[in-house]
Design a protein around this motif. Structure first.
Motif, PDB file in Angstrom:
ATOM      1  N   ASN A   1       0.792  -1.231   0.000  1.00  0.00           N
ATOM      2  CA  ASN A   1       0.000   0.000   0.000  1.00  0.00           C
ATOM      3  C   ASN A   1       0.823   1.281   0.000  1.00  0.00           C
ATOM      4  O   ASN A   1       0.299   2.344  -0.324  1.00  0.00           O
ATOM      5  CB  ASN A   1      -0.976   0.011   1.169  1.00  0.00           C
ATOM      6  CG  ASN A   1      -2.224  -0.784   0.869  1.00  0.00           C
ATOM      7  OD1 ASN A   1      -2.462  -1.171  -0.267  1.00  0.00           O
ATOM      8  ND2 ASN A   1      -3.025  -1.026   1.888  1.00  0.00           N
TER       9      ASN A   1
ATOM     10  N   SER B   1      -7.924  -2.276  -0.031  1.00  0.00           N
ATOM     11  CA  SER B   1      -8.838  -2.208   1.108  1.00  0.00           C
ATOM     12  C   SER B   1      -8.414  -3.249   2.141  1.00  0.00           C
ATOM     13  O   SER B   1      -7.615  -4.151   1.848  1.00  0.00           O
ATOM     14  CB  SER B   1     -10.267  -2.494   0.648  1.00  0.00           C
ATOM     15  OG  SER B   1     -10.358  -3.846   0.210  1.00  0.00           O
ATOM     16  N   GLU B   2      -8.989  -3.164   3.317  1.00  0.00           N
ATOM     17  CA  GLU B   2      -8.696  -4.152   4.364  1.00  0.00           C
ATOM     18  C   GLU B   2      -9.069  -5.560   3.884  1.00  0.00           C
ATOM     19  O   GLU B   2      -8.329  -6.512   4.109  1.00  0.00           O
ATOM     20  CB  GLU B   2      -9.453  -3.810   5.654  1.00  0.00           C
ATOM     21  CG  GLU B   2      -9.158  -4.728   6.810  1.00  0.00           C
ATOM     22  CD  GLU B   2      -7.707  -4.692   7.273  1.00  0.00           C
ATOM     23  OE1 GLU B   2      -7.192  -5.767   7.668  1.00  0.00           O
ATOM     24  OE2 GLU B   2      -7.091  -3.625   7.254  1.00  0.00           O
TER      25      GLU B   2
ATOM     26  N   LYS C   1      -9.126  -6.712   0.807  1.00  0.00           N
ATOM     27  CA  LYS C   1      -8.149  -7.158  -0.196  1.00  0.00           C
ATOM     28  C   LYS C   1      -6.811  -7.506   0.468  1.00  0.00           C
ATOM     29  O   LYS C   1      -6.119  -8.433   0.036  1.00  0.00           O
ATOM     30  CB  LYS C   1      -7.948  -6.096  -1.276  1.00  0.00           C
ATOM     31  CG  LYS C   1      -9.201  -5.813  -2.080  1.00  0.00           C
ATOM     32  CD  LYS C   1      -9.595  -6.992  -2.940  1.00  0.00           C
ATOM     33  CE  LYS C   1     -10.757  -6.626  -3.849  1.00  0.00           C
ATOM     34  NZ  LYS C   1     -11.160  -7.710  -4.704  1.00  0.00           N
TER      35      LYS C   1
END
Length: 148
Positions: A58, A66-67, A69
């Motif tokens: 990230n 996202s969390e 993913k």
């Protein structure tokens, strides 16, 4: 978990070519979707018969995963260690225990299931490996003929 779509099979083949040829280091960068700076996977041959594979973390991915993913990446066996030298997800793989195709599938599963790479994405891989360049060139010509 769903299967990898057929349209990603050529990506598996290209990655396997690089792994099989034992290219010291390579990066496959994707562009498409909602990404300003798209996902990439890369590999580095370490000492002995070990291959370090990485997928973008990230810190550089825009927008970030996202969390949910991020959890998919962990489920797929990728590790992220914020205290380590790398901002990326990674796996160390013993080349004597997995084939180049199996390793390429690990990389493509991350691209598809976590990053959402699909047939609309474009990619480039560096450094250039002649056999892979010819294969990609043929793919692009085939794709152009289908789109005519």
């Amino acid at each position: 978990m769903k299967e990898i779509p057929q349209y990603l099979r050529p990506i598996i083949k290209v990655l396997a070519m690089y792994i099989e040829q034992k290219v010291d280091y390579f990066t496959m960068q994707f562009a498409g979707g909602n990404y300003e700076f798209g996902p990439y996977v890369q590999a580095l041959h370490e000492h002995g018969n070990i291959l370090l594979i990485e997928a973008i973390g990230n810190e550089y991915l825009e927008p970030p995963l996202s969390e949910a993913k991020q959890q998919i990446m962990l489920f797929l066996g990728w590790r992220f260690n914020a205290a380590s030298y790398s901002p990326n997800y990674s796996q160390f793989i013993d080349l004597s225990k997995q084939s180049p195709v199996e390793i390429a599938i690990i990389m493509v599963k991350a691209l598809y299931f976590a990053y959402g790479v699909d047939e609309s994405y474009e990619f480039e891989i560096k450094p250039t490996l002649e056999s892979a360049r010819l294969f990609i060139e043929h793919l692009n010509q085939t794709k152009e003929k289908v789109n005519e």
